[in-house]
Design a protein around this motif. Structure first.
Motif, PDB file in Angstrom:
ATOM      1  N   MET A   1       0.840  -1.208   0.000  1.00 29.23           N
ATOM      2  CA  MET A   1       0.000   0.000   0.000  1.00 29.23           C
ATOM      3  C   MET A   1       0.874   1.258   0.000  1.00 29.23           C
TER       4      MET A   1
ATOM      5  N   SER B   1      -1.219   9.854  -0.189  1.00 29.45           N
ATOM      6  CA  SER B   1      -0.671   9.517   1.120  1.00 29.45           C
ATOM      7  C   SER B   1      -1.106   8.093   1.447  1.00 29.45           C
ATOM      8  N   PRO B   2      -0.327   7.392   2.282  1.00 30.28           N
ATOM      9  CA  PRO B   2      -0.715   6.027   2.652  1.00 30.28           C
ATOM     10  C   PRO B   2      -2.138   5.976   3.200  1.00 30.28           C
ATOM     11  N   THR B   3      -2.527   7.022   3.923  1.00 32.83           N
ATOM     12  CA  THR B   3      -3.861   6.974   4.519  1.00 32.83           C
ATOM     13  C   THR B   3      -4.950   7.051   3.449  1.00 32.83           C
TER      14      THR B   3
ATOM     15  N   TYR C   1      -5.280   3.568   2.148  1.00 32.88           N
ATOM     16  CA  TYR C   1      -5.929   2.652   3.081  1.00 32.88           C
ATOM     17  C   TYR C   1      -7.415   2.966   3.247  1.00 32.88           C
ATOM     18  N   GLU C   2      -7.741   4.262   3.288  1.00 30.37           N
ATOM     19  CA  GLU C   2      -9.161   4.634   3.410  1.00 30.37           C
ATOM     20  C   GLU C   2      -9.962   4.009   2.277  1.00 30.37           C
TER      21      GLU C   2
ATOM     22  N   SER D   1      -9.922   0.030   2.551  1.00 28.60           N
ATOM     23  CA  SER D   1     -10.694  -0.566   3.644  1.00 28.60           C
ATOM     24  C   SER D   1     -12.200  -0.405   3.431  1.00 28.60           C
ATOM     25  N   PHE D   2     -12.589   0.392   2.455  1.00 29.72           N
ATOM     26  CA  PHE D   2     -14.008   0.553   2.143  1.00 29.72           C
ATOM     27  C   PHE D   2     -14.547  -0.701   1.466  1.00 29.72           C
ATOM     28  N   TYR D   3     -13.652  -1.460   0.819  1.00 34.20           N
ATOM     29  CA  TYR D   3     -14.088  -2.595   0.007  1.00 34.20           C
ATOM     30  C   TYR D   3     -13.851  -3.905   0.718  1.00 34.20           C
TER      31      TYR D   3
ATOM     32  N   LEU E   1     -10.188   7.345   7.516  1.00 35.47           N
ATOM     33  CA  LEU E   1     -11.294   6.543   8.016  1.00 35.47           C
ATOM     34  C   LEU E   1     -11.099   5.106   7.584  1.00 35.47           C
TER      35      LEU E   1
ATOM     36  N   ALA F   1     -12.556   1.367   7.062  1.00 38.29           N
ATOM     37  CA  ALA F   1     -13.770   0.585   6.835  1.00 38.29           C
ATOM     38  C   ALA F   1     -15.005   1.469   6.643  1.00 38.29           C
ATOM     39  N   ARG F   2     -16.173   0.863   6.815  1.00 42.26           N
ATOM     40  CA  ARG F   2     -17.403   1.637   6.650  1.00 42.26           C
ATOM     41  C   ARG F   2     -18.489   1.055   7.531  1.00 42.26           C
TER      42      ARG F   2
ATOM     43  N   ASP G   1      -2.320   6.239   8.809  1.00 50.07           N
ATOM     44  CA  ASP G   1      -1.698   5.647   7.616  1.00 50.07           C
ATOM     45  C   ASP G   1      -2.461   4.400   7.193  1.00 50.07           C
ATOM     46  N   THR G   2      -1.730   3.294   7.006  1.00 52.81           N
ATOM     47  CA  THR G   2      -2.384   2.071   6.568  1.00 52.81           C
ATOM     48  C   THR G   2      -2.832   1.260   7.775  1.00 52.81           C
TER      49      THR G   2
END
Ligand code: SF4
Ligand code: SF4
Ligand code: FES
Lengths: 169, 907
Positions: free
Chosen positions: A55, A65-67, A70-71, A74-76, B168, B170-171, B180-181
């Protein structure tokens, strides 16, 4: 943005073919960040799940940015951040499936596999997850295994499916 | 647009600003609409839905924080529908965050809101599983079980600071914030600025330091100025039992809008550190200076009363002056002291000691920038204000690791880049700003003049220069052409390593910009060619007319919190206060009249020249205030030998630092939190500081000590308070003439401020340059003094890191900062590390012709191949044992940024 020439090549953690394919994908879009999702699925294909390094490298490659990476990831529910079993069983528990009996299917699978939601069996064969709507409401309750859909599930139908998958080995 | 528009708020007709949101309009007429996710410093997110109000004729409620007013709107902030919706939203929040969740005392905004709405609990079930507390950061505690997902921390981190760490995860029900990650905060790229903590309405994010007392209701808050860098952020010191236990940023401050960096927010423990000096110390008879190297240096001293110590200081300084003459004495002033104290210290040197040998750390940071700017433009200061980055469409940052050295200015730059400005970084190191830059030029160390000449070559050839500006406002242009003729892009590529095409791109961007500004740091100034480097930047600015308009300018980012002020106040050997030359007879007469004594007509010695004079025996005694030259000087071994030749040294400091321990008398001083005064930040803003705590033991403010020594030496300095000192200084300093404590109460003022009606100047050189015409001074590329060779194949670059400050005497005694960055790391490029078979964490020895140090390696692509970087904060492995004391011929600044070293694996 993201212009930095570096000593280690970008995407160093991927096979050369993957790297090349990723660059090609990105070149199809007007902005680099638009390539994020296809790159994430390629990364998962190569490593089995999304590693932190993968990632971070994708972030650097796309100027994110890494975030941000990840955002999105992590949604999927199809993207994973830990190693998963050979067969990924994802049961939809959203409205239609819930109304038509998804819960009993989940409970049954938990018992049969001896795992909680999100866990993998000790033999590494199955990972069980519950997910939000997988767009199969017409066949509810539905689940998917490694992306393939199985509809109108009942505990016994799920048993039969698992037997078959375990036997494929 | 009309000045106001009419609308109806809660049944009353009101006139409000047309651009206002409903929330702002309501507040302007005295109505409070509750909010949770709103932060006035960033665009409203409209997340929490707590601020919903009813607008007549609309189907659904409107978020007051985000909705702009319209003429004729009929708004009800307390209609039954709005109140019910608000209560419902808060009740939903309370499901995840029941009343009583927050216990530390930070002040939970959700609880306060619930109380205001009369809610006692929630009818909804709570989240089933909550994440465990994350204590991986030494300064911030994370407990997401208390998080209500208002996202204020995300906007603080990404929109305000532009660090982009929080996101953020997940959901749906499982949503949390993440770093970060999804790493633990302490392992993420978080830079511990604490902005998220200050934004968080609950205790999900909270300060860890002094948690037991930090939030006590009896804490007093005092607004003052951060003691670290030249940005000059405004801070509130929270005090409990005469101890500073928490620091927050002042949101009303134009300088920082409440933002702070990790040093400003968490670097305050040094104030109450047990190492603070609390008594005057006198060296025990017969104990040699080097005895301080063994064991506890305090054992070399005995404690003394103030009277005894001051009598001794006065007698010894007087004796040396009588025996060897006034120029055998030297004074080092402190850029950590406020203007008033610098004024008194230089006055003490000139009037009481009778010498112009007074200098401060400017010599070691930006002396060359100041020399170049004064010579070419007439004023040595930053020409812009830091908030003007928002008015520039092109921003060049060259030789400045702004993110680590001027963090809040960097955050303004990152925000400007986010809003559309083109950010260009020119630096051999891959500094953090590169992540936000549109173009990064990575030149070889020591090739800056060639690179700048190359840019000018392209600009001239393509006709992108500003002819009218050159004709009307400058001189010496005809000398520029012949010099830069020799720097076509291809040749510049060969010298600097920067691809010719990139050079051309940058030249065009700068040349065509509507308003372009250049910011630089010590990467430019700390070279034997420092003055040339800065002159070349000035040439570039003049060539395109990018000076003297809003958003255009030339800006050396000044290091210390008051290095600008110390120079302004005349703590430099060649100028009286206000940059008035000591060698000018008229000026001298003016000061003789003001101070009532005849003054020494010879310009004094710079710090670096004083070192030489010690070595040769010309300088016999030193008075060192708030400085630590035996860590900060180049080639320390040499400096130490020089200092040891002095007959007598008095040091005045808050700690027995690596220099003070060799003194004959040590006087305990008060630190910034223990006194008032004014500080002048990097953009010339004079700001008022305020006392928050009492000094420890017998420590006293520097100005009181100086005045007492002066009296004992026969020159009374009877000041009532610092305001009186400031008034005297302003009266003899034309650029400060219009300033007074009364006028500085609010946000401070930016000099020049010539009279009581002037409101100061956000940018300089508007219609004319301070010296009249701007002067082109073309320079040729010259190599650094000591080039790498077979024995010493690496280039050593030195500087600072975010978490520490200068010689570390304050930051290494601040628990949070020390925990975040506990030991020296030598940065080395991966390819070089491979060759040396060194991995991150291995111990390496770095050797130069002057010394050697041992430290751990950090393998990183930040540092270019062939070069290593060492921060100079660590006395036990002092980078300056290695550096070369070669000086810039004009400004006498040492070449801290370039010398040759060898790297070896250490056992
Ligand atoms: S401390 Fe600063 S950098 Fe770290 S997460 Fe909070 S806002 Fe972001
Ligand atoms: S940016 Fe500078 S002035 Fe602001 S808090 Fe940090 S060290 Fe202090
Ligand atoms: S304050 Fe308006 S939506 Fe949160």
């Amino acid at each position: 943005m993201g212009v930095a020439p570096a000593a280690t090549p970008p995407l160093a953690g991927f096979r050369p073919e993957t790297r090349e394919f990723m660059a090609q994908i990105v070149s199809r879009y007007p902005t680099r960040r638009a390539g994020l999702l296809p790159l994430l699925s390629l990364a998962q294909e190569e490593h089995g799940y999304l590693t932190v390094e993968a990632m971070e490298q994708i972030a650097a490659f796309l100027g994110l940015s890494p975030t941000e990476v990840y955002e999105t990831a992590s949604f999927y529910t199809l993207l994973h951040f830990r190693p998963i079993g050979e067969h990924l069983v994802q049961v939809c528990t959203n409205l239609s499936c819930a109304l038509l009996g998804a819960r009993p299917v989940v409970e049954h699978l938990k018992q049969r596999l001896g795992v909680r939601e999100g866990e993998t069996t000790a033999d590494g064969l199955f990972t069980l997850e519950t997910v939000e709507c997988i767009a199969a409401c017409g066949g509810a309750p539905a689940l998917q295994v490694n992306g393939r859909y199985y509809e109108r599930m009942t505990p016994s139908a799920a048993d039969a499916l698992l037997d078959r998958l375990a036997g494929e080995r | 647009m009309a000045d106001t528009i009419g609308l109806t708020l809660n049944g009353r007709s009101q006139e409000v600003a047309p651009a206002a949101t409903i929330w702002q309009a309501a507040r302007a007429v005295g109505l409070e609409v509750p909010t949770l996710c709103y932060d006035s410093r960033v665009a409203p997110a409209g997340n929490c839905r707590v601020c919903m109000v009813e607008v007549a004729g609309e189907r659904v409620l409107a978020p007051a924080c985000a909705r702009q007013v319209q003429p004729g709107m009929v708004i009800e902030t307390q209609s039954p529908k709005a109140v019910a919706a608000r209560r419902m939203v808060v009740e939903l929040y309370l499901a995840d965050h029941p009343l009583g969740t927050c216990g530390v005392g930070k002040g939970c905004e959700l609880e306060a809101l619930a109380r205001r709405l009369g809610l006692r609990g929630s009818r909804f079930p709570a989240r089933s599983s909550a994440p465990k507390p994350d204590l991986s950061s030494p300064v911030i505690a994370v407990d997401l079980s208390k998080c209500i997902l208002c996202r204020r921390c995300i906007s603080a981190c990404s929109d305000l600071q532009v660090n982009n760490v929080i996101g953020l995860d997940a959901r749906g029900f499982s949503t949390t914030i993440s770093f970060d990650t999804n790493l633990a905060m302490g392992r993420s790229t978080c830079v511990s600025c604490g902005e998220c903590v200050s934004a968080c309405p609950t205790e999900a994010l909270v300060e860890r330091l002094h948690q037991d007392v930090a939030f006590r209701p009896d804490a007093r808050k005092t607004r003052t100025v951060c003691p670290y860098c030249g940005v000059g952020c405004n801070v509130e010191l929270h005090v409990v039992d005469n101890r500073v236990v928490r620091v927050t940023g002042t949101r009303e401050s134009a300088v920082n809008l409440g933002k702070l960096c990790v040093k400003g927010r968490f670097g305050y423990d040094f104030i109450q550190h047990p190492d603070r000096l609390t008594r005057a110390l006198i060296r025990r008879p017969g104990v040699p200076r080097e005895a301080a190297d063994q064991g506890d240096p305090r054992d070399c001293f005995r404690e003394a009363s103030w009277d005894e110590a001051l009598d001794l200081v006065a007698a010894r300084l007087g004796g040396l002056k009588a025996r060897y003459g006034p120029d055998a004495l030297g004074v080092v002033s402190s850029a950590k002291c406020p203007n008033e104290e610098n004024y008194l210290i230089q006055k003490f040197a000139r009037v009481v000691l009778g010498t112009n040998n007074v200098d401060h750390c400017i010599r070691l940071c930006h002396a060359s920038s100041v020399a170049a700017l004064i010579y070419a433009l007439g004023s040595g200061a930053m020409t812009n204000s830091s908030f003007e980055v928002y008015s520039s469409d092109v921003i060049i940052v060259m030789g400045s690791n702004t993110t680590e050295n001027h963090p809040i200015i960097s955050s303004h730059m990152r925000q400007a880049a986010k809003r559309g400005a083109t950010l260009i970084v020119i630096d051999p190191r891959r500094i953090e700003l590169v992540n936000h830059a549109h173009i990064w030029l990575r030149q070889r160390p020591g090739t800056d003049v060639a690179l700048l000449n190359g840019l000018m070559h392209v600009i001239l050839k393509e006709g992108l220069h500003d002819e009218a500006f050159i004709r009307g406002r400058t001189e010496g242009f005809e000398q520029l052409g012949p010099v830069i003729e020799a720097y076509p892009p291809e040749r510049v590529e060969a010298i600097t390593g920067v691809p010719a095409a990139d050079l051309v791109r940058v030249a065009r961007l700068y040349g065509r910009a509507k308003a372009a500004a250049i910011y630089w740091g010590m990467g430019m100034s700390q070279h034997t060619t420092g003055t040339d480097n800065c002159l070349s930047l000035i040439n570039l600015g003049l060539l395109c007319g990018h000076v003297g308009r809003e958003g255009t300018g030339l800006n050396p980012l000044r290091g210390q919190n008051n290095v600008q002020g110390a120079g302004d106040m005349g703590a430099i050997p060649d100028n009286y206060p206000g940059y008035q030359p000591v060698e000018d007879p008229g000026t001298r007469e003016k000061f003789e009249r003001a101070w009532g004594v005849p003054l020494n007509p010879r310009r004094g010695l710079t710090i670096t020249e004083m070192m030489e004079a010690m070595r040769q025996g010309g300088l016999r005694g030193m008075y060192i205030v708030g400085e630590n030259p035996l860590v900060s000087e180049a080639n320390i071994a040499h400096a130490r030998a020089a200092l040891f030749r002095l007959e007598w040294i008095v040091a005045q400091d808050i700690f027995l630092n690596e220099t003070a321990r060799y003194a004959d008398v040590v006087l305990p001083a008060a630190c910034f939190a223990e006194k008032g005064g004014t500080y002048t930040n990097t953009d010339r803003r004079v700001q008022l500081a305020r006392q928050a705590v009492e000094p420890p033991g017998e420590a006293r403010a520097d100005w009181e000590i100086i005045c007492d020594v002066a009296v004992r030496m026969g020159y009374p300095m009877p000041y009532e308070d610092l305001a009186e000192v400031f008034a005297e200084a302003a009266a003899v300093t034309p650029i400060y003439a219009g300033l007074s404590y009364a006028r500085l109460q609010g946000e401070g003022l930016q000099w020049p401020c010539a009279d009581a009606t002037s409101v100061g100047a956000p940018f300089l050189h508007k219609e004319r340059f301070t010296r009249g015409l701007g002067r082109f001074v073309p320079c040729h590329q010259r190599p650094p003094r000591e080039l790498p060779d077979d024995d010493f194949p690496f280039v050593l670059n030195t500087g600072r890191v975010l978490e520490h400050w200068h010689t570390g005497s304050m930051t290494r005694r601040s628990h949070g900062l020390d925990a975040l960055y506990p030991e020296l790391l030598v940065s080395i490029h991966p390819l070089d590390a491979d060759e040396l078979r060194v991995r991150s964490g291995d111990r390496v020895q770095v050797v130069s012709r002057r010394g050697r140090i041992t430290a751990r390696a950090e393998v990183t692509e930040q540092t270019p191949k062939g070069s290593i970087f060492i921060p100079f904060h660590f006395a036990e492995a002092a980078a300056n044992l290695l550096t070369i004391d070669a000086l810039d011929p004009v400004a006498k600044i040492p070449e801290y940024k370039f010398c040759a070293v060898r790297v070896e694996r250490a056992a």
